[in-house]
Scaffold this motif. Structure first.
Motif, short mmCIF file in Angstrom:
data_model
loop_
_atom_site.label_atom_id
_atom_site.label_comp_id
_atom_site.label_asym_id
_atom_site.label_seq_id
_atom_site.Cartn_x
_atom_site.Cartn_y
_atom_site.Cartn_z
N SER A 80 0.83 -1.21 0.00
CA SER A 80 0.00 0.00 0.00
C SER A 80 0.86 1.25 0.00
O SER A 80 0.64 2.17 0.79
N ALA A 90 -0.44 4.76 0.42
CA ALA A 90 -1.82 4.60 0.92
C ALA A 90 -1.82 3.98 2.31
O ALA A 90 -2.83 3.45 2.76
N PHE A 118 -8.52 -11.14 -10.45
CA PHE A 118 -7.50 -10.11 -10.25
C PHE A 118 -6.13 -10.77 -10.29
O PHE A 118 -5.89 -11.76 -9.61
N CYS A 168 -1.88 -10.39 -10.02
CA CYS A 168 -0.70 -9.62 -9.59
C CYS A 168 0.51 -10.18 -10.33
O CYS A 168 0.64 -11.39 -10.50
N THR A 206 -1.63 8.86 -5.71
CA THR A 206 -2.19 8.88 -4.35
C THR A 206 -2.13 10.33 -3.85
O THR A 206 -1.38 11.14 -4.40
N LYS A 229 -4.49 2.17 -5.40
CA LYS A 229 -5.33 2.30 -4.21
C LYS A 229 -5.25 3.74 -3.71
O LYS A 229 -4.22 4.40 -3.85
N1 LIG Z 1 -1.36 3.17 -3.64
C1 LIG Z 1 -1.00 1.91 -3.96
N2 LIG Z 1 -1.76 1.21 -4.83
C2 LIG Z 1 -1.41 -0.05 -5.15
C3 LIG Z 1 -0.24 -0.66 -4.64
C4 LIG Z 1 0.54 0.11 -3.74
O1 LIG Z 1 1.59 -0.32 -3.23
N3 LIG Z 1 0.13 1.39 -3.41
N4 LIG Z 1 0.10 -1.94 -4.99
C5 LIG Z 1 -0.48 -2.48 -6.23
C6 LIG Z 1 -0.35 -3.90 -6.36
S1 LIG Z 1 1.18 -4.49 -6.79
C7 LIG Z 1 -1.40 -4.76 -6.25
S2 LIG Z 1 -1.25 -6.40 -6.62
C8 LIG Z 1 -2.72 -4.27 -5.81
C9 LIG Z 1 -3.14 -5.03 -4.57
O2 LIG Z 1 -4.40 -4.63 -4.15
P1 LIG Z 1 -4.97 -5.23 -2.80
O3 LIG Z 1 -4.03 -4.87 -1.69
O4 LIG Z 1 -6.34 -4.70 -2.64
O5 LIG Z 1 -4.95 -6.73 -3.00
O6 LIG Z 1 -2.72 -2.90 -5.51
C10 LIG Z 1 -1.96 -2.10 -6.38
N5 LIG Z 1 -2.20 -0.73 -6.02
#
Ligand SMILES: Nc1nc2c(c(=O)[nH]1)N[C@H]1C(S)=C(S)[C@@H](COP(=O)(O)O)O[C@H]1N2
Ligand SMILES: [Mo]
Length: 262
Positions: free
Chosen positions: A101, A104, A144, A146, A183, A235
């Motif tokens: 995250s 975030a 989904f 990754c 973000t 996110k």
């Molecule tokens: N702000 C933010 N968004 C992000 C990330 C992050 O590190 N920071 N990681 C990404 C990655 S690598 C993935 S796989 C997904 C994971 O979402 P989840 O934690 O809801 O499974 O968020 C994505 N969005």
């Protein structure tokens, strides 16, 4: 019946040896020529300019050109009529996997959160979550994925990006080639080609499994873009911008494929 082969004069030993020598010479020659060509190709790639790091992570220029070509190839094949496979709600994971995250993970200031959208006119929109929730809701249950190698069927709810664009009068902006999202603290950021952003299954999500989005999954609003790997599913969206040049992208800067399409 007479067999013509049988009546043929057998080759003398010297003639056979001559033929073998000739074949050896040809195959060795071919091998040597190919070898020199391969070495030359490798050497010119090795000596070629390394891209300045930034948007894409330091690849040799000819390799990046090949990558850009393959991106164009996939973009041409990519059509908004191709929908990603969806699943019944019953198949969606109850325990949703959570990943990094970056940008975030600080405390969420939900009351002061606004989605900042920069228009071409220079005007800055500051949109509240209630305004977004008032738009038609779309639910999506899909697999989904990754880049780290895991996938999970998940259930998300929110507003389709196309519906969002239409409601807020952002049609002129969507004539540009790229969308960038960051973000609120600008710790994580992504760039998307416009076709993928405008895909009918791309949503700005505020619900997961029929519940408000948990902070760990990107509250108050996250991107769900099933035509891309997880890395592009930002996110906690703070701002959205539009441009004709590639917006900066957190993982592309680390050398990951900028397009990251599925
Ligand atoms: N702000 C933010 N968004 C992000 C990330 C992050 O590190 N920071 N990681 C990404 C990655 S690598 C993935 S796989 C997904 C994971 O979402 P989840 O934690 O809801 O499974 O968020 C994505 N969005
Ligand atoms: Mo990921």
């Amino acid at each position: 019946m007479s067999n013509p082969e049988k009546n043929k004069q057998p080759d003398t030993g010297a003639a056979v040896q001559k033929q073998i020598n000739r074949r050896n010479f040809i195959s060795f020659g071919t091998f040597a020529v190919l070898g020199v060509a391969a070495f030359g190709g490798w050497k010119s790639l090795y000596n070629s300019a390394i891209e300045t790091t930034g948007i894409t992570g330091g690849a040799h220029k000819p390799l990046r050109r090949a990558l850009n070509k393959s991106e164009l190839f996939f973009r041409n094949f990519f059509s908004n009529n191709h929908l990603v496979k969806t699943y019944p709600k019953s198949m969606a994971a109850k325990k949703v996997r959570q990943n990094t995250s970056i940008g975030a993970d600080s405390k969420l200031d939900a009351d002061n959160w606004r989605l900042q959208v920069k228009k071409l006119s220079g005007e800055l929109l500051a949109i509240t979550l209630d305004e977004i929730k008032a738009l038609p809701k779309t639910e999506l249950i899909f697999d989904f994925k990754c880049v780290e190698g895991w996938d999970q069927i998940q259930h998300w709810g929110g507003v389709r990006f196309v519906d969002f664009v239409e409601h807020f009068g952002l049609q002129p902006e969507t004539r540009l080639n790229y969308v960038g999202m960051e973000t609120p603290d600008k710790g994580y950021y992504i760039g998307l080609d416009m076709d993928s952003a405008m895909h009918p299954q791309t949503i700005l999500a505020y619900e997961m499994n029929d519940m408000p989005l948990p902070v760990g999954h990107g509250a108050p609003l996250r991107l769900i873009i099933p035509v891309k790997y997880g890395i592009k599913n930002l996110k906690r969206i703070g701002s959205i911008n539009f441009s004709n040049h590639r917006p900066h992208d957190y993982w592309a800067e680390q050398g990951y494929d900028y397009y990251s399409g599925l």
